[in-house]
Structure formats: structure tokens, C-alpha cells
Enzyme design. Structure first.
Site, PDB file in Angstrom:
ATOM      1  N   GLU A   1     -10.495   4.602   9.038  1.00 56.97           N
ATOM      2  CA  GLU A   1     -10.651   4.173   7.646  1.00 56.97           C
ATOM      3  C   GLU A   1     -11.204   2.750   7.559  1.00 56.97           C
ATOM      4  O   GLU A   1     -10.717   1.924   6.801  1.00 56.97           O
ATOM      5  CB  GLU A   1      -9.318   4.264   6.896  1.00 56.97           C
ATOM      6  CG  GLU A   1      -8.754   5.670   6.890  1.00 56.97           C
ATOM      7  CD  GLU A   1      -7.504   5.815   6.036  1.00 56.97           C
ATOM      8  OE1 GLU A   1      -6.732   4.859   5.936  1.00 56.97           O
ATOM      9  OE2 GLU A   1      -7.334   6.910   5.472  1.00 56.97           O
TER      10      GLU A   1
ATOM     11  N   ASP B   1      -2.405  14.250   7.035  1.00 55.92           N
ATOM     12  CA  ASP B   1      -1.944  12.972   6.508  1.00 55.92           C
ATOM     13  C   ASP B   1      -0.700  13.118   5.624  1.00 55.92           C
ATOM     14  O   ASP B   1      -0.818  13.035   4.405  1.00 55.92           O
ATOM     15  CB  ASP B   1      -3.077  12.330   5.699  1.00 55.92           C
ATOM     16  CG  ASP B   1      -2.770  10.899   5.335  1.00 55.92           C
ATOM     17  OD1 ASP B   1      -1.759  10.378   5.821  1.00 55.92           O
ATOM     18  OD2 ASP B   1      -3.552  10.307   4.571  1.00 55.92           O
TER      19      ASP B   1
ATOM     20  N   LYS C   1       1.270  10.686  13.565  1.00 62.07           N
ATOM     21  CA  LYS C   1       1.882  11.184  12.322  1.00 62.07           C
ATOM     22  C   LYS C   1       2.450  12.591  12.546  1.00 62.07           C
ATOM     23  O   LYS C   1       1.971  13.311  13.431  1.00 62.07           O
ATOM     24  CB  LYS C   1       0.845  11.224  11.204  1.00 62.07           C
ATOM     25  CG  LYS C   1       0.455   9.842  10.697  1.00 62.07           C
ATOM     26  CD  LYS C   1      -0.420   9.918   9.450  1.00 62.07           C
ATOM     27  CE  LYS C   1      -0.818   8.508   9.009  1.00 62.07           C
ATOM     28  NZ  LYS C   1      -1.642   8.502   7.787  1.00 62.07           N
TER      29      LYS C   1
ATOM     30  N   GLU D   1       5.532   9.228  13.671  1.00 59.48           N
ATOM     31  CA  GLU D   1       5.415   8.450  12.429  1.00 59.48           C
ATOM     32  C   GLU D   1       5.658   9.372  11.240  1.00 59.48           C
ATOM     33  O   GLU D   1       4.886  10.300  10.995  1.00 59.48           O
ATOM     34  CB  GLU D   1       4.024   7.805  12.330  1.00 59.48           C
ATOM     35  CG  GLU D   1       3.840   6.965  11.070  1.00 59.48           C
ATOM     36  CD  GLU D   1       2.495   6.226  11.014  1.00 59.48           C
ATOM     37  OE1 GLU D   1       2.050   5.668  12.034  1.00 59.48           O
ATOM     38  OE2 GLU D   1       1.883   6.219   9.928  1.00 59.48           O
TER      39      GLU D   1
ATOM     40  N   GLU E   1       3.899   9.075  -0.885  1.00 61.95           N
ATOM     41  CA  GLU E   1       2.486   9.028  -1.284  1.00 61.95           C
ATOM     42  C   GLU E   1       1.999  10.374  -1.810  1.00 61.95           C
ATOM     43  O   GLU E   1       1.281  10.432  -2.795  1.00 61.95           O
ATOM     44  CB  GLU E   1       1.633   8.588  -0.075  1.00 61.95           C
ATOM     45  CG  GLU E   1       0.153   8.606  -0.361  1.00 61.95           C
ATOM     46  CD  GLU E   1      -0.704   8.167   0.828  1.00 61.95           C
ATOM     47  OE1 GLU E   1      -0.139   7.841   1.889  1.00 61.95           O
ATOM     48  OE2 GLU E   1      -1.939   8.152   0.676  1.00 61.95           O
TER      49      GLU E   1
ATOM     50  N   ARG F   1     -11.187  17.601  10.176  1.00 62.80           N
ATOM     51  CA  ARG F   1     -10.493  16.339  10.423  1.00 62.80           C
ATOM     52  C   ARG F   1      -9.195  16.556  11.203  1.00 62.80           C
ATOM     53  O   ARG F   1      -8.737  15.678  11.931  1.00 62.80           O
ATOM     54  CB  ARG F   1     -10.208  15.635   9.082  1.00 62.80           C
ATOM     55  CG  ARG F   1      -9.614  14.259   9.264  1.00 62.80           C
ATOM     56  CD  ARG F   1      -9.470  13.586   7.921  1.00 62.80           C
ATOM     57  NE  ARG F   1      -8.153  13.031   7.738  1.00 62.80           N
ATOM     58  CZ  ARG F   1      -7.666  12.628   6.589  1.00 62.80           C
ATOM     59  NH1 ARG F   1      -8.385  12.731   5.486  1.00 62.80           N
ATOM     60  NH2 ARG F   1      -6.460  12.121   6.510  1.00 62.80           N
TER      61      ARG F   1
ATOM     62  N   GLU G   1       0.850  -1.186   0.000  1.00 62.76           N
ATOM     63  CA  GLU G   1       0.000   0.000   0.000  1.00 62.76           C
ATOM     64  C   GLU G   1       0.889   1.240   0.000  1.00 62.76           C
ATOM     65  O   GLU G   1       1.792   1.374   0.820  1.00 62.76           O
ATOM     66  CB  GLU G   1      -0.913  -0.015   1.242  1.00 62.76           C
ATOM     67  CG  GLU G   1      -1.852   1.165   1.252  1.00 62.76           C
ATOM     68  CD  GLU G   1      -3.063   0.944   2.146  1.00 62.76           C
ATOM     69  OE1 GLU G   1      -3.323  -0.205   2.550  1.00 62.76           O
ATOM     70  OE2 GLU G   1      -3.760   1.931   2.430  1.00 62.76           O
TER      71      GLU G   1
HETATM   72  O1  GCW Z   1      -3.007   8.427   4.057  1.00 60.23           O
HETATM   73  C1  GCW Z   1      -3.657   7.322   4.296  1.00 60.23           C
HETATM   74  C2  GCW Z   1      -3.240   6.453   3.173  1.00 60.23           C
HETATM   75  C3  GCW Z   1      -3.670   5.045   3.454  1.00 60.23           C
HETATM   76  C4  GCW Z   1      -3.043   4.621   4.775  1.00 60.23           C
HETATM   77  C5  GCW Z   1      -3.526   5.564   5.869  1.00 60.23           C
HETATM   78  C6  GCW Z   1      -2.907   5.246   7.219  1.00 60.23           C
HETATM   79  C7  GCW Z   1      -2.311   2.461   5.434  1.00 60.23           C
HETATM   80  O2  GCW Z   1      -3.796   6.933   1.987  1.00 60.23           O
HETATM   81  O3  GCW Z   1      -3.249   4.255   2.390  1.00 60.23           O
HETATM   82  O4  GCW Z   1      -3.368   3.308   5.092  1.00 60.23           O
HETATM   83  O5  GCW Z   1      -3.163   6.852   5.535  1.00 60.23           O
HETATM   84  O6  GCW Z   1      -1.898   5.850   7.546  1.00 60.23           O
HETATM   85  O7  GCW Z   1      -3.429   4.412   7.923  1.00 60.23           O
END
Ligand code: GCW
Length: 717
Positions: free
Chosen positions: A304, A378, A373, A400, A406, A349, A180
Site C-alpha cells: 500500500e 484483509d 493476518k 495478526e 474496520e 490478491r 487509522e
Molecule cells: O486493511 C487495510 C486497512 C489499512 C491498513 C492496512 C494494513 C494500516 O484498510 O488502513 O493500514 O490494511 O493492515 O496495513
């Protein structure tokens, strides 16, 4: 013995004849070109003495032999005496030879090391010593790196301890070998052929990690598959753990919260139900019976669509603590992710993690770390630091970072991420007054935590060069080095990496380092300048998609984040808007809230502003936005020119590869620039400032582009 020397020589010759693929990463151990220096090294490094016997010390010996013979162009014999001038002696502090040397400096951690030049009965020797064998291995790698960087080793007096204990890669690798958000081929883990077939690449992976101090790996995707916890797969995991052990790398797994149902046949995964707790306890005991030094679990829950404690009306602490109890007797840890957002679309968010986790501060068991994170949305090209870092003093927080690109051009764009990492680490949370940096939160020093950790979402796959883009290797490298010592500068790390990976020639290092150091800012400029964020295309996240709207979740669209309309653009996160700024300490809140003080790079992250708002540069917001986008794309053009001027200085194939990737990057930078500006122009109704070349394609053209097979897509769960 003779045979192994012949093989070694053959290997070295073959190496020089072959075109370079990038497979060797920063471990090339090329012959030192500077002949005066080489002569010096020959005097200083004559024999190798490994004081002790263990799987890790065998690795030390092997690595030193390969490294030294490559760098010095001659075989370095292994002896067991201190009587020779030029002996490099490696061992723990309590090994007999090291003891004899009465080293002055000591380390403060098991992983730390000392490298010291000293005289013994008139002989000059170099000691590489540590509390543990793994520390000796780290020291050995660091010693080799001194030679790789052509440093003077006449009077070494190095003492180094890691600032963070757990330095971990997170692989988002699925059991079917897709990755992924992976842009470098398939997963390294060949589950089908494990446990019997041990790909030599696993060892090279371990070497590379050990060489930069990484000491843990989460093998599986956080969007987890319970199957990896079955006996069938645990045998395979064990094979990898056994292989990684001598390199000091612990294995961790992602735990799917519903595994007791899927694997155990239970009716529920409610963390407060005794059968569920027992299932996890038994499962954990089973894992440790096979892998005695298993690291623990990483969990993505209630995010998610992943299952979690909230499915049963419980909270994150209930879920994490259940696993923590199962792991506690074995000294394992839980890394519980704070990247959460539930089924309801929130007003912002960016606030969700704090909303859910702050109230739980102090409720987690002592072997739980909450993994956060770097930013609250994100992994965007630029985000302000995550407000949780200053908001959970009673809980050890892990960082993280995302190494896989990405949101930063996949493995096509040349983006050196150390400046992004540093920007977050150096941010001041003001949680305990000025100087309360994020780095001090995660290294445990600010709030006095025993556990400390940092994770990087890996950018590694089966591509011959591991990371897809030759320069993406630098992000793996810089992550490991910063995990060890977050005070190192982006500049130093770039320089080290260039020297080890390409060349010690200044005429190559300087221009390449300049590209590296500015590359992340350049990418921000052509993708998301002035604090814009989350305006990429739908789902695969490849390319621009500021027009993405009306999807089943509003907070997955772009319009939710940029809020462009005829009045202006940007997300008002001040007290008059979502008040996400309220989650920061007062000085940070004040800094970001006021238009006088908010750094320009976060302008539209925190403020919705009219198109003709006067920015600090004196330009209107619209013009400033246009100039940034153009500047970003133009800088890539400059990179192309600089790179072209370096022809002949490195391996031709690698040179060509980067040239082609830069061509794509320029094309895509122009694509980002044009698509975003044409789209925002429909609201601003203002022209692109004169002097800037006008886009030739139309907005409709960009909107129609479709990429059903873009790599790294998130599978459906
Ligand atoms: O940003 C999103 C990504 C997902 C990812 C998620 C996460 C692994 O698009 O692909 O899933 O974050 O960090 O859990």
C-alpha cells in the site's frame, strides 16, 4: 496510612454513586453481592504479604489492595508474616516466604504463575508465586478474577503458563493522534505533552493489559512516520516505556523503511548498502541506550505504498535481516508483516503473500518473525485461514488479528470477536498431517520455534470507555486471554468478561452471553454471507458498497471480489480459476475445492456459482443468499428485544448506551441487507422470496449515500 484508607473509602463510595462510564473495564472490583460467599471470602482473605521489593511488586500490592478492598468491602492490611490465618502471600519462588512453603507445582515459563491454598502450622494461607515478579503480577490478577467471578477459593491449585510468548497490541496510532481505522476517539498517546505529562490513563492502560497477560505494545501505526525514531520523540517513547515496565509491557515501534533517508539524510535506504546498515545499527543502539528493554520493530514494507527493500530490487528477507542484525545484540526482534501487495494488480490478491514469502522460508534471521493476518485478504468478517500458516515451517509466524472493527461495523455494532479468533486458531493447516492447527503454528509447537507471538490491532482510544462500544471491550479482553491460552473457549471468555464487567447474575449472564456468542455470525450474515467478502464502501469502509468498481486498483474494488454477473456470483479460486486453493496442503485444498465438501460459509470465497445453484439447504443460491441477509438483520432485532428485557439489571446509562447502539446496528443491518440484495438482484433478476419484507428504498438511493467524514480513514501518505 490513615489518610490513604479514608481516600480509598471515599473512592469506593464515589464509585457507587457515579453512573458507570465503562472506564474501569473488567477491573471494577465490585463488592461481592452474595453475602454467604462474602463471609467465606472474609475468612479466607485477611492480610496481604508481599514478599520482596520491586516496582512490579509494588504494583502487585497496589492492585491487590484496591481489588480486595473493593470486592470484600473492607480494608485488607499489608503485613510481613505468615503466621496469620488468611494470609495471601505473593512472591517469586526464591523469595524467603515462598521458599518456606515448599510449593509442589512450578511453572515452565518466566511469566507463568502458581496459586495454591496450603496449611502452615495449622494456618490456611494462599500463595501466589512465580519465577519472575511479572509472573506474580499475572497471578495476582488471576486471583482477583476468581473473586470477581465469585469462584470458590477454598482449595486453590492453579498453575498457568502462557502458550505464546509475545502477546502484543498493535496501535495504528499516528503522531497527530488520529488513529487509522480507530473508532474510539483519538490516540491515547499525547505526544505533545510527553515526556513530562504522564496521563494517569497510561497506567490504567498498562493495568488493563497486564490483567490479561498482554506484554507488549507497538505504539505507532504500521503506515509509519520516521519522526518517531528521532531523538525528540524517543524521549517521549522512553517515558511511556518507563511507565509500562513495572506492568511487564515492552514497547515496540514501527520502523519506516525509508527512515535513513528521511531522518538520516542518506541518499538511499537500500538494505545492502553499508551506510544504511550502519544508520540502523546506530539508531537501534541509541534506542537501547534510552530504553534498555525495547522490544523491537514492526515493519510494513512494500505494501500500500509503504517503502521497502523491493524499491531497491531486494527482497523482504534482505530488509528484515538488516534490522534483525541491528537488534540482535540487544535481544530485540523484528516483526515483518506479510500483508503485502505491490503496485501490480495480481490475478488474485489472496495469493500474493504466499507468492512473495514462501520462497523466503529459511532465509530470515533467528530474531525475525513474520506477522501474518488471520486471512489472506484483509480482516474480513469471515475469511478462511491464511495459507501462509502452513507454508513456512522454518520461520516463526506471528498471528495478526484486528480488534478494531474496520470491517465489522466500527464501534457501533455489537460483535464479540472471540469466535472469529477461535475459528482461525482451530483451523487445521495439515502442514504436518491432521491436527496441525494454526494455533500450534503460532505457539511454536508444531515446527519447534523458540519465538512465538500474536498481535491484535488495538480498538482503543480516548473515548471514556476506551473502545467506543461497551461490548467492544470484550474483544480486547478475549484477545489477551487467548494470547495467553488459545485453548480457552469463546463461551468461557464471554462469561468471565460479563461477570467482571457487568454482573454475576445468571439472569443477566445467560442472555447476554447468547448475544455475544452469536453476534459475529449474525454480522457475517447481514454483511457478507456464504463466503462473500470485500464488498464494503470505498476507502472509509463504512457500510455496503458491492457496486464499487473501476478504481485505480482493481483489487480495491468490490466487483473484483464478488464477480457477480448474470451467470452467477463468487470468486473461483479452485484449479479452474485463480487456484489460490493450491497454496493450502492437499487435504485443505481438496476440502475447499469440492462443492461436496466446501463449508457453506466459504462457498463464494472459493467458487463462482450460478444463481440457481442448489445449496445444501435445497434452496437456490439466490434464495439462500436472501434468507441469510434477512436472518442476520432479524437476529439483531432479537438482540434488541433481549437487551430491552434486561433493563434494571445493570447501570442505567450503560444500558441506554447499548440500547441506542443496537438501534443503529439494526438500521445498518437492514441497510447492508437491502443495498446488497438490490444490487445483486440486478444480475440475478430474481425476486426476493415471498414472505420477506421488500426493501422500501431503491438501489440508487443506497448508491448515492456518501460519508466524507466517516471515522478512521487512512490518511494520505
Ligand atoms: O486493511 C487495510 C486497512 C489499512 C491498513 C492496512 C494494513 C494500516 O484498510 O488502513 O493500514 O490494511 O493492515 O496495513
Amino acid at each position: 496510612m490513615k489518610k490513604s484508607i479514608t481516600l480509598l473509602l471515599l473512592f469506593l463510595i464515589l464509585q457507587t454513586l457515579q453512573a458507570e462510564s465503562g472506564y474501569q473495564l473488567w477491573l471494577r472490583y465490585e463488592l461481592v453481592k452474595d453475602t454467604t460467599l462474602l463471609k467465606e471470602y472474609h475468612k479466607q482473605v485477611k492480610t496481604l504479604f508481599i514478599d520482596g521489593d520491586s516496582p512490579t511488586l509494588s504494583v502487585v500490592e497496589k492492585e491487590m489492595v484496591i481489588g480486595l478492598s473493593g470486592l470484600l468491602g473492607k480494608n485488607i492490611p499489608v503485613s510481613r508474616t505468615l503466621e496469620t490465618d488468611g494470609t495471601i502471600v505473593c512472591g517469586t519462588f526464591d523469595s524467603p516466604a515462598i521458599k518456606k512453603l515448599n510449593l509442589k507445582s512450578k511453572t515452565t515459563t518466566a511469566d507463568g504463575y502458581v496459586i495454591q491454598t496450603l496449611s502452615l502450622k495449622g494456618k490456611k494461607i494462599i500463595a501466589i508465586a512465580a519465577q519472575s515478579d511479572i509472573g506474580v503480577l499475572y497471578g495476582a490478577f488471576f486471583f482477583l478474577q476468581q473473586l470477581q467471578a465469585n469462584k470458590n477459593i477454598a482449595n486453590l491449585a492453579i498453575q498457568s503458563d502462557p502458550k505464546i510468548d509475545l502477546r502484543i497490541l498493535n496501535h495504528w496510532d499516528n503522531l497527530d493522534r488520529t488513529v487509522e481505522r480507530g473508532y474510539a476517539g483519538f490516540s491515547l498517546w499525547n505526544w505533545h505533552k510527553l515526556p513530562e505529562y504522564l496521563d494517569p490513563r497510561y497506567t490504567d492502560y498498562a493495568r488493563a493489559n497486564a490483567s490479561i497477560g498482554i506484554n507488549g505494545t507497538v505504539l505507532t501505526n504500521v503506515n509509519a512516520n520516521a519522526l518517531v525514531l528521532s531523538e525528540q520523540y524517543l524521549i517521549k517513547v522512553k517515558a511511556l516505556a518507563d511507565l509500562f515496565r513495572p506492568y511487564g509491557i515492552k514497547v515496540y515501534l514501527t520502523a519506516r523503511f525509508s527512515a535513513p533517508i528521511e531522518l538520516g539524510g542518506l541518499k538511499t535506504a537500500d538494505p545492502l548498502v553499508p551506510e544504511v546498515r550502519k544508520w540502523w545499527k546506530d539508531k537501534t543502539d541509541e534506542i537501547y541506550s534510552m530504553i534498555p528493554d525495547f522490544g523491537g520493530f514492526l515493519v510494513k514494507a512494500n505494501s500500500e505504498g509503504q517503502p521497502g527493500p523491493q524499491n531497491y530490487g531486494r527482497n523482504h528477507a534482505d530488509g528484515a535481516n538488516m534490522l534483525a542484525e541491528a537488534l540482535q545484540p540487544h535481544n530485540g526482534i523484528v516483526m515483518w508483516r506479510a500483508f503485502v501487495y505491490d503496485d501490480k494488480v495480481p490475478d488474485d490478491r489472496a495469493k500474493q503473500a504466499n507468492n512473495e514469502f514462501e520462497p523466503l522460508d529459511g532465509k530470515f534471521h533467528s530474531n525475525v518473525m513474520v506477522q501474518v493476518k488471520n486471512g489472506a485478504i484483509d480482516f474480513q468478517p469471515r475469511e478462511p485461514f491464511h495459507p501462509l500458516f502452513g507454508a513456512m515451517p522454518k520461520t516463526p509466524l506471528m498471528m495478526e488479528f484486528q480488534l478494531t472493527q474496520e470491517y465489522l461495523g466500527f464501534s457501533t455494532h455489537f460483535v464479540y470477536l472471540a469466535p472469529l479468533f477461535k475459528e482461525t486458531l482451530d483451523s487445521d493447516t495439515y502442514a504436518k498431517g491432521k491436527g496441525s492447527t494454526v494455533a500450534k503454528v503460532i505457539d511454536g509447537s508444531l515446527f519447534d520455534h523458540k519465538l512465538s507471538g500474536i498481535a491484535g490491532v488495538a480498538n482503543i482510544g480516548t473515548d471514556i470507555n476506551w473502545c467506543g462500544h461497551p461490548f467492544a471491550q470484550s474483544n480486547w479482553y478475549a484477545f489477551g486471554r487467548l494470547a495467553w491460552d488459545h485453548s480457552l473457549s469463546s463461551d468461557q471468555l464471554a462469561e468471565e468478561w460479563i461477570r467482571f464487567t457487568f454482573s454475576n447474575e445468571k439472569s443477566f449472564i445467560d442472555p447476554v452471553k447468547n448475544i455475544m456468542l452469536s453476534s459475529r455470525e449474525t454480522t457475517v450474515e447481514y454483511m457478507t454471507p456464504l463466503g462473500l467478502h470485500h464488498i464494503m464502501d470505498w476507502s472509509h469502509h463504512y457500510g455496503p458498497g458491492p457496486w464499487i468498481t473501476d478504481k485505480h486498483r482493481d483489487d480495491w474494488t468490490s466487483t473484483y471480489y464478488h464477480k457477480a454477473d448474470t451467470n452467477g456470483i463468487g470468486f473461483n479460486r479452485t484449479a479452474t480459476g485463480s487456484n489460490a486453493v493450491g497454496q493450502y496442503a492437499k487435504p485443505v485444498n481438496d476440502l475447499f475445492s469440492s462443492l461436496d465438501t466446501v463449508p457453506e460459509e466459504y462457498l463464494l470465497w472459493f467458487h463462482h456459482l450460478p444463481w440457481d445453484y442448489k445449496t445444501k439447504s435445497g434452496k437456490t443460491l439466490w434464495d439462500a443468499l436472501c434468507y441469510k441477509y434477512y436472518e442476520g438483520a432479524n437476529t439483531v432485532k432479537e438482540y434488541q428485544k433481549t437487551w430491552a428485557s434486561l433493563k434494571g439489571k445493570i447501570d442505567q446509562e450503560l444500558f441506554d448506551e447499548v440500547t441506542m447502539l443496537l438501534d443503529i446496528q439494526y438500521k445498518e443491518a437492514v441497510w447492508w441487507r437491502n443495498a446488497c440484495l438490490l444490487y445483486f438482484q440486478t444480475f440475478s433478476k430474481k425476486p426476493i422470496p415471498s414472505g420477506l419484507e421488500k426493501p422500501t428504498a431503491t438501489l440508487e438511493y443506497y448508491q448515492k449515500l456518501s460519508f466524507p467524514y466517516a471515522p478512521g480513514i487512512q490518511p494520505k501518505w
